[in-house]
Write a protein that holds these residues in place. Structure first.
Motif, PDB file in Angstrom:
ATOM      1  N   ILE A 182       0.866  -1.174   0.000  1.00 32.98           N
ATOM      2  CA  ILE A 182       0.000   0.000   0.000  1.00 32.98           C
ATOM      3  C   ILE A 182       0.906   1.228   0.000  1.00 32.98           C
ATOM      4  O   ILE A 182       1.825   1.326   0.814  1.00 32.98           O
ATOM      5  N   GLY A 183       0.637   2.158  -0.902  1.00 29.51           N
ATOM      6  CA  GLY A 183       1.410   3.394  -0.959  1.00 29.51           C
ATOM      7  C   GLY A 183       0.498   4.593  -0.786  1.00 29.51           C
ATOM      8  O   GLY A 183      -0.712   4.500  -0.992  1.00 29.51           O
ATOM      9  N   GLY A 184       1.083   5.733  -0.400  1.00 30.71           N
ATOM     10  CA  GLY A 184       0.298   6.956  -0.245  1.00 30.71           C
ATOM     11  C   GLY A 184      -0.442   6.999   1.079  1.00 30.71           C
ATOM     12  O   GLY A 184      -0.430   6.040   1.851  1.00 30.71           O
ATOM     13  N   ASN A 185      -1.098   8.134   1.318  1.00 23.25           N
ATOM     14  CA  ASN A 185      -1.799   8.328   2.592  1.00 23.25           C
ATOM     15  C   ASN A 185      -3.220   8.817   2.347  1.00 23.25           C
ATOM     16  O   ASN A 185      -3.509   9.413   1.315  1.00 23.25           O
ATOM     17  N   GLY A 186      -4.051   8.603   3.351  1.00 24.70           N
ATOM     18  CA  GLY A 186      -5.410   9.130   3.313  1.00 24.70           C
ATOM     19  C   GLY A 186      -6.114   8.751   2.033  1.00 24.70           C
ATOM     20  O   GLY A 186      -6.055   7.598   1.585  1.00 24.70           O
ATOM     21  N   ILE A 187      -6.776   9.729   1.412  1.00 24.59           N
ATOM     22  CA  ILE A 187      -7.554   9.447   0.210  1.00 24.59           C
ATOM     23  C   ILE A 187      -6.646   9.099  -0.964  1.00 24.59           C
ATOM     24  O   ILE A 187      -7.083   8.501  -1.941  1.00 24.59           O
ATOM     25  N   GLY A 188      -5.333   9.421  -0.847  1.00 25.49           N
ATOM     26  CA  GLY A 188      -4.379   9.083  -1.906  1.00 25.49           C
ATOM     27  C   GLY A 188      -3.795   7.686  -1.761  1.00 25.49           C
ATOM     28  O   GLY A 188      -3.000   7.253  -2.602  1.00 25.49           O
ATOM     29  N   ALA A 189      -4.167   6.967  -0.721  1.00 20.31           N
ATOM     30  CA  ALA A 189      -3.619   5.623  -0.517  1.00 20.31           C
ATOM     31  C   ALA A 189      -4.111   4.687  -1.612  1.00 20.31           C
ATOM     32  O   ALA A 189      -5.275   4.762  -2.020  1.00 20.31           O
ATOM     33  N   ARG A 190      -3.241   3.818  -2.079  1.00 18.61           N
ATOM     34  CA  ARG A 190      -3.664   2.869  -3.099  1.00 18.61           C
ATOM     35  C   ARG A 190      -2.778   1.633  -3.091  1.00 18.61           C
ATOM     36  O   ARG A 190      -1.677   1.644  -2.544  1.00 18.61           O
ATOM     37  N   LEU A 191      -3.298   0.593  -3.706  1.00 19.86           N
ATOM     38  CA  LEU A 191      -2.549  -0.656  -3.794  1.00 19.86           C
ATOM     39  C   LEU A 191      -1.519  -0.541  -4.904  1.00 19.86           C
ATOM     40  O   LEU A 191      -1.828  -0.091  -6.010  1.00 19.86           O
ATOM     41  N   LEU A 192      -0.293  -0.945  -4.603  1.00 13.94           N
ATOM     42  CA  LEU A 192       0.788  -0.899  -5.578  1.00 13.94           C
ATOM     43  C   LEU A 192       1.288  -2.305  -5.866  1.00 13.94           C
ATOM     44  O   LEU A 192       1.207  -3.194  -5.014  1.00 13.94           O
ATOM     45  N   VAL A 193       1.819  -2.475  -7.062  1.00  9.54           N
ATOM     46  CA  VAL A 193       2.464  -3.735  -7.435  1.00  9.54           C
ATOM     47  C   VAL A 193       3.971  -3.513  -7.371  1.00  9.54           C
ATOM     48  O   VAL A 193       4.495  -2.563  -7.956  1.00  9.54           O
ATOM     49  N   ASN A 194       4.634  -4.392  -6.630  1.00 14.00           N
ATOM     50  CA  ASN A 194       6.090  -4.269  -6.451  1.00 14.00           C
ATOM     51  C   ASN A 194       6.839  -4.832  -7.648  1.00 14.00           C
ATOM     52  O   ASN A 194       7.260  -5.980  -7.645  1.00 14.00           O
ATOM     53  N   SER A 195       6.986  -4.040  -8.689  1.00 14.94           N
ATOM     54  CA  SER A 195       7.846  -4.461  -9.811  1.00 14.94           C
ATOM     55  C   SER A 195       8.432  -3.199 -10.411  1.00 14.94           C
ATOM     56  O   SER A 195       7.930  -2.095 -10.167  1.00 14.94           O
ATOM     57  N   THR A 196       9.456  -3.344 -11.214  1.00 18.72           N
ATOM     58  CA  THR A 196      10.124  -2.154 -11.757  1.00 18.72           C
ATOM     59  C   THR A 196       9.155  -1.321 -12.590  1.00 18.72           C
ATOM     60  O   THR A 196       9.173  -0.099 -12.548  1.00 18.72           O
ATOM     61  N   SER A 197       8.269  -1.981 -13.319  1.00 17.14           N
ATOM     62  CA  SER A 197       7.308  -1.254 -14.152  1.00 17.14           C
ATOM     63  C   SER A 197       6.040  -0.883 -13.372  1.00 17.14           C
ATOM     64  O   SER A 197       5.229  -0.101 -13.848  1.00 17.14           O
ATOM     65  N   GLY A 198       5.875  -1.489 -12.200  1.00 14.22           N
ATOM     66  CA  GLY A 198       4.627  -1.297 -11.451  1.00 14.22           C
ATOM     67  C   GLY A 198       3.496  -2.151 -12.000  1.00 14.22           C
ATOM     68  O   GLY A 198       2.359  -2.058 -11.551  1.00 14.22           O
ATOM     69  N   LYS A 199       3.797  -3.005 -12.965  1.00 18.24           N
ATOM     70  CA  LYS A 199       2.790  -3.868 -13.593  1.00 18.24           C
ATOM     71  C   LYS A 199       2.924  -5.310 -13.097  1.00 18.24           C
ATOM     72  O   LYS A 199       4.035  -5.793 -12.831  1.00 18.24           O
ATOM     73  N   LEU A 200       1.785  -5.984 -13.064  1.00 14.98           N
ATOM     74  CA  LEU A 200       1.774  -7.353 -12.550  1.00 14.98           C
ATOM     75  C   LEU A 200       2.556  -8.314 -13.441  1.00 14.98           C
ATOM     76  O   LEU A 200       3.113  -9.297 -12.958  1.00 14.98           O
TER      77      LEU A 200
END
Ligand code: SF4
Ligand code: FES
Length: 249
Positions: A182-200
């Motif tokens: 999870i990245g960001g805070n408050g209303i900006g929080a969102r699920l992130l994918v841990n890869s160099t491109s950010g893609k699954l």
């Protein structure tokens, strides 16, 4: 008042103490270190919850499991059971608070239940029905959350994410892959994918991963098998969530 500690004779003939607390007047036995929600779940007594599953440590983020323990509002998933505790859960006041929390979760994301592949299998939807939610009440945020369809077998629809971190915990603790964060805070929080491109596609996520099975909503889905079970014949279509245990769906 119900007896909170009872004496039993075990199989080997020794006396053992079993402690209990009262949940809405029903006596629930618990094991040392167990939380209110874990003990209730084991006894198949329903306390609404979204971010808790029995195989993980509590996360305490959704607050839908709010109960009153000896008159004090606490999260049932992260509060240890103690002998003699009087726990209230199914009250109009607590259910109204839960309904408000659910309405906020619905407007913070984009939840189009009638066309969602998870409809009928969705814990958020089922809990909302259970709490008598008939509409969002609050104004929708309509956040912009593009889907990730990059992986050949798995798709991520972030629109539905409620940030419960169950996939984060499953990927890290069970699969040993750390694919989500999870990245960001408050209303900006969102699920992130841990890869160099950010893609699954640039991870080693696989259909057999435990993280495929824990999302309470419809974010993490296998491709090419949508609507195999028709809406109307799914888990929570058949029996309300309050009648079901916490075994995986
Ligand atoms: Fe929870 Fe699903 Fe979002 Fe993961 S993708 S944080 S399991 S709602
Ligand atoms: Fe307890 Fe989410 S289930 S805070």
């Amino acid at each position: 008042m119900l007896n909170s500690v009872q004496h039993y004779t075990s199989m080997n003939g020794n006396d053992t103490d079993k402690a209990s607390f009262a949940l809405d007047g029903v006596e629930v036995e618990f094991q040392a270190g167990e939380t209110i929600l874990a003990a209730a779940s084991r006894a198949r007594l329903y306390i609404p919850h979204l971010c808790w599953r029995p195989e993980f440590k509590p996360h305490g983020s959704c607050r839908v499991c709010i109960v009153k323990a000896n008159g004090r509002a606490v999260a049932a998933c992260s509060t240890q059971a103690t002998a003699g505790l009087a726990v209230e859960s199914q009250t109009d006041e607590l259910n109204a608070q839960r309904k408000t929390l659910l309405q906020m979760l619905f407007v913070e994301g984009n939840h189009f239940c009638p066309s969602c592949e998870k409809s009928g299998n969705c814990l958020l939807q089922a809990t909302a029905y259970e709490m008598g939610m008939e509409g969002p009440h609050f104004e929708e945020f309509y956040p912009n959350r593009p889907v990730d369809a990059s992986h050949p077998d798995i798709m991520l629809d972030f629109n539905r994410c409620i940030l419960c971190e169950l996939c984060v915990r499953a990927s890290s603790e069970v699969d040993g892959k750390n694919i989500f964060a999870i990245g960001g805070n408050g209303i900006g929080a969102r699920l992130l994918v841990n890869s160099t491109s950010g893609k699954l596609v640039d991870t080693d996520m696989a259909l057999a991963d435990h993280a495929m099975n824990v999302c309470p909503v419809g974010v993490i889905l296998p491709k090419r098998c949508g609507f195999v079970i028709p809406i109307g014949q799914r888990r929570y279509d058949i029996e309300p969530v309050s009648e079901q245990g916490d075994e995986p769906s």
